[in-house]
Design a protein around this motif. Structure first.
Motif, PDB file in Angstrom:
ATOM      1  N   HIS A 110      66.105  46.928  31.588  1.00  9.71           N
ATOM      2  CA  HIS A 110      67.443  47.329  31.501  1.00  9.71           C
ATOM      3  C   HIS A 110      67.826  48.666  31.819  1.00  9.71           C
ATOM      4  CE1 HIS A 110      65.734  48.375  27.891  1.00  9.71           C
ATOM      5  NE2 HIS A 110      67.014  49.246  27.646  1.00  9.71           N
ATOM      6  N   LYS A 111      69.108  49.148  32.139  1.00  7.34           N
ATOM      7  CA  LYS A 111      69.502  50.741  32.134  1.00  7.34           C
ATOM      8  C   LYS A 111      69.550  51.401  30.871  1.00  7.34           C
ATOM      9  CE  LYS A 111      71.873  50.369  36.528  1.00  7.34           C
ATOM     10  NZ  LYS A 111      73.080  50.668  37.139  1.00  7.34           N
ATOM     11  N   THR A 112      68.880  52.507  30.708  1.00  5.73           N
ATOM     12  CA  THR A 112      68.881  53.114  29.254  1.00  5.73           C
ATOM     13  C   THR A 112      69.991  54.063  29.104  1.00  5.73           C
ATOM     14  OG1 THR A 112      67.346  54.840  30.138  1.00  5.73           O
ATOM     15  CG2 THR A 112      66.383  52.969  29.434  1.00  5.73           C
ATOM     16  N   ASP A 113      70.497  54.568  28.180  1.00  9.50           N
ATOM     17  CA  ASP A 113      71.437  55.623  27.808  1.00  9.50           C
ATOM     18  C   ASP A 113      71.243  56.880  28.351  1.00  9.50           C
ATOM     19  OD1 ASP A 113      69.621  56.012  25.944  1.00  9.50           O
ATOM     20  OD2 ASP A 113      71.039  55.873  24.140  1.00  9.50           O
ATOM     21  N   TYR A 114      69.865  57.272  28.539  1.00  8.48           N
ATOM     22  CA  TYR A 114      69.472  58.511  28.805  1.00  8.48           C
ATOM     23  C   TYR A 114      69.129  58.696  30.729  1.00  8.48           C
ATOM     24  CZ  TYR A 114      64.893  56.413  28.677  1.00  8.48           C
ATOM     25  OH  TYR A 114      63.595  55.453  28.964  1.00  8.48           O
ATOM     26  N   GLY A 115      69.632  57.641  31.255  1.00 12.00           N
ATOM     27  CA  GLY A 115      69.432  57.437  32.858  1.00 12.00           C
ATOM     28  C   GLY A 115      68.260  56.884  33.257  1.00 12.00           C
ATOM     29  N   GLY A 116      67.607  56.156  32.603  1.00  3.58           N
ATOM     30  CA  GLY A 116      66.016  55.612  33.044  1.00  3.58           C
ATOM     31  C   GLY A 116      66.382  54.084  32.977  1.00  3.58           C
ATOM     32  N   TYR A 117      65.180  53.376  33.047  1.00  2.00           N
ATOM     33  CA  TYR A 117      65.089  51.904  33.022  1.00  2.00           C
ATOM     34  C   TYR A 117      64.048  51.484  32.634  1.00  2.00           C
ATOM     35  CZ  TYR A 117      65.520  47.426  35.661  1.00  2.00           C
ATOM     36  OH  TYR A 117      65.407  45.996  36.114  1.00  2.00           O
ATOM     37  N   SER A 118      64.024  50.614  31.766  1.00  2.36           N
ATOM     38  CA  SER A 118      62.845  50.290  30.799  1.00  2.36           C
ATOM     39  C   SER A 118      62.820  48.990  30.407  1.00  2.36           C
ATOM     40  CB  SER A 118      62.634  51.140  29.693  1.00  2.36           C
ATOM     41  OG  SER A 118      63.481  50.701  28.667  1.00  2.36           O
ATOM     42  N   GLY A 119      61.896  48.176  30.166  1.00  2.00           N
ATOM     43  CA  GLY A 119      61.575  46.855  29.316  1.00  2.00           C
ATOM     44  C   GLY A 119      60.418  46.925  28.700  1.00  2.00           C
ATOM     45  N   TYR A 120      60.286  46.004  27.622  1.00  3.76           N
ATOM     46  CA  TYR A 120      58.962  45.853  26.779  1.00  3.76           C
ATOM     47  C   TYR A 120      58.325  44.561  26.879  1.00  3.76           C
ATOM     48  CZ  TYR A 120      60.820  50.174  24.671  1.00  3.76           C
ATOM     49  OH  TYR A 120      61.248  51.348  24.237  1.00  3.76           O
ATOM     50  N   PHE A 121      56.878  44.916  26.872  1.00  3.43           N
ATOM     51  CA  PHE A 121      56.181  43.450  26.547  1.00  3.43           C
ATOM     52  C   PHE A 121      54.930  43.885  25.578  1.00  3.43           C
ATOM     53  CE2 PHE A 121      53.517  45.847  30.066  1.00  3.43           C
ATOM     54  CZ  PHE A 121      52.197  45.563  29.382  1.00  3.43           C
ATOM     55  N   ALA A 122      54.315  42.716  25.139  1.00  6.23           N
ATOM     56  CA  ALA A 122      53.470  42.751  24.065  1.00  6.23           C
ATOM     57  C   ALA A 122      51.925  42.097  24.506  1.00  6.23           C
ATOM     58  CB  ALA A 122      53.852  42.093  22.596  1.00  6.23           C
ATOM     59  N   ASP A 123      50.982  42.719  24.273  1.00  6.30           N
ATOM     60  CA  ASP A 123      49.890  42.209  24.698  1.00  6.30           C
ATOM     61  C   ASP A 123      49.291  41.027  24.063  1.00  6.30           C
ATOM     62  OD1 ASP A 123      48.454  43.255  22.493  1.00  6.30           O
ATOM     63  OD2 ASP A 123      47.164  44.583  23.760  1.00  6.30           O
ATOM     64  N   PRO A 124      48.253  40.345  24.231  1.00  8.87           N
ATOM     65  CA  PRO A 124      47.892  39.481  23.409  1.00  8.87           C
ATOM     66  C   PRO A 124      47.788  39.486  21.714  1.00  8.87           C
ATOM     67  CG  PRO A 124      46.690  39.225  25.310  1.00  8.87           C
ATOM     68  CD  PRO A 124      47.335  40.678  25.273  1.00  8.87           C
ATOM     69  N   ASP A 125      47.832  40.839  21.551  1.00 11.43           N
ATOM     70  CA  ASP A 125      47.465  41.229  19.977  1.00 11.43           C
ATOM     71  C   ASP A 125      48.989  41.894  19.429  1.00 11.43           C
ATOM     72  OD1 ASP A 125      44.473  40.734  18.865  1.00 11.43           O
ATOM     73  OD2 ASP A 125      44.544  41.539  20.819  1.00 11.43           O
ATOM     74  N   ASN A 126      49.848  41.767  20.153  1.00 10.33           N
ATOM     75  CA  ASN A 126      51.120  42.289  19.807  1.00 10.33           C
ATOM     76  C   ASN A 126      51.383  43.739  19.885  1.00 10.33           C
ATOM     77  OD1 ASN A 126      52.686  39.681  19.756  1.00 10.33           O
ATOM     78  ND2 ASN A 126      51.838  39.403  17.543  1.00 10.33           N
ATOM     79  N   HIS A 127      50.404  44.375  20.649  1.00  6.81           N
ATOM     80  CA  HIS A 127      50.459  46.042  20.790  1.00  6.81           C
ATOM     81  C   HIS A 127      51.691  45.953  21.923  1.00  6.81           C
ATOM     82  CE1 HIS A 127      46.989  46.974  18.470  1.00  6.81           C
ATOM     83  NE2 HIS A 127      46.416  46.051  19.176  1.00  6.81           N
ATOM     84  N   THR A 128      52.715  46.769  21.643  1.00  8.51           N
ATOM     85  CA  THR A 128      54.012  46.991  22.280  1.00  8.51           C
ATOM     86  C   THR A 128      53.701  47.968  23.359  1.00  8.51           C
ATOM     87  OG1 THR A 128      55.142  46.666  20.219  1.00  8.51           O
ATOM     88  CG2 THR A 128      56.264  47.662  22.109  1.00  8.51           C
ATOM     89  N   TRP A 129      53.983  47.550  24.618  1.00  8.88           N
ATOM     90  CA  TRP A 129      54.220  48.379  25.900  1.00  8.88           C
ATOM     91  C   TRP A 129      55.661  48.635  26.388  1.00  8.88           C
ATOM     92  CZ3 TRP A 129      50.180  50.387  29.183  1.00  8.88           C
ATOM     93  CH2 TRP A 129      48.852  49.761  28.696  1.00  8.88           C
ATOM     94  N   GLU A 130      55.890  49.529  26.597  1.00  5.26           N
ATOM     95  CA  GLU A 130      57.377  50.215  27.489  1.00  5.26           C
ATOM     96  C   GLU A 130      56.812  50.186  28.737  1.00  5.26           C
ATOM     97  OE1 GLU A 130      61.192  52.993  27.226  1.00  5.26           O
ATOM     98  OE2 GLU A 130      59.052  53.599  26.537  1.00  5.26           O
ATOM     99  N   VAL A 131      57.643  49.630  29.823  1.00  8.43           N
ATOM    100  CA  VAL A 131      57.451  49.760  31.294  1.00  8.43           C
ATOM    101  C   VAL A 131      58.836  50.576  31.499  1.00  8.43           C
ATOM    102  CG1 VAL A 131      57.054  48.837  33.545  1.00  8.43           C
ATOM    103  CG2 VAL A 131      56.014  47.501  31.351  1.00  8.43           C
ATOM    104  N   VAL A 132      58.514  51.867  31.993  1.00 12.33           N
ATOM    105  CA  VAL A 132      59.787  52.626  32.123  1.00 12.33           C
ATOM    106  C   VAL A 132      59.772  53.664  33.389  1.00 12.33           C
ATOM    107  CG1 VAL A 132      58.774  54.427  30.823  1.00 12.33           C
ATOM    108  CG2 VAL A 132      60.969  54.481  30.874  1.00 12.33           C
TER     109      VAL A 132
END
Length: 149
Positions: A110-132
């Motif tokens: 999604h578009k971010t409030d700071y002018g970027g674009y990002s989404g999030y996923f979790a690996d198999p152990d629920n470690h959080t990743w942002e793709v941005v």
């Protein structure tokens, strides 16, 4: 006694994992190059272009740090890993690819409030990743993030 200040370095991110075989397969599927294969399934190291991701059995990592293994958090841990990109299209492609490799979608891009674009996923152990993709932050051909002064 030396008064020389040590040079700070951020070199390795070690993730505690429940199933090291499954986690190795996941990070290989994402495209990270595994190094030092001689370590077998005791620990796995992956080249990320600047730092290293290490995978280590969760209980052994907790023990090594002299921390309790239980209870294991199922909620946000206050840390995210980031996969910086150079375009919104690259964010969408990387997020879709991670999901195809077995990641869980946490938040669509999604578009971010700071002018970027990002989404999030979790690996198999629920470690959080942002793709941005973020304004003024570039990823070079060397796979390293380049920050302006």
């Amino acid at each position: 006694m030396s008064t020389k200040k040590p040079v700070p370095r951020f070199t390795v991110i070690t993730l505690g994992v429940n199933d090291i075989r499954a986690s190795i397969a996941f990070y290989e599927a994402l495209g990270f190059a595994r190094k030092m294969n001689a370590t077998g399934e005791a620990v796995a190291f992956f080249d990320t272009g600047g730092t290293v991701i290490a995978l280590f059995p969760w209980d052994q990592l907790a023990g090594d740090a002299k921390l309790p293994d239980q209870p294991r958090p199922k909620t946000f841990r206050g840390t995210t890993l980031a996969w910086n990109c150079n375009s919104t299209e690259e964010v969408d492609a990387a997020l879709d690819f991670a999901i195809s490799c077995g990641a869980s979608l946490l938040k669509p891009a999604h578009k971010t409030d700071y002018g970027g674009y990002s989404g999030y996923f979790a690996d198999p152990d629920n470690h959080t990743w942002e793709v941005v993709v973020a304004p003024r932050i570039e990823v070079g051909e060397d796979r390293r993030v380049h920050l302006p002064d």
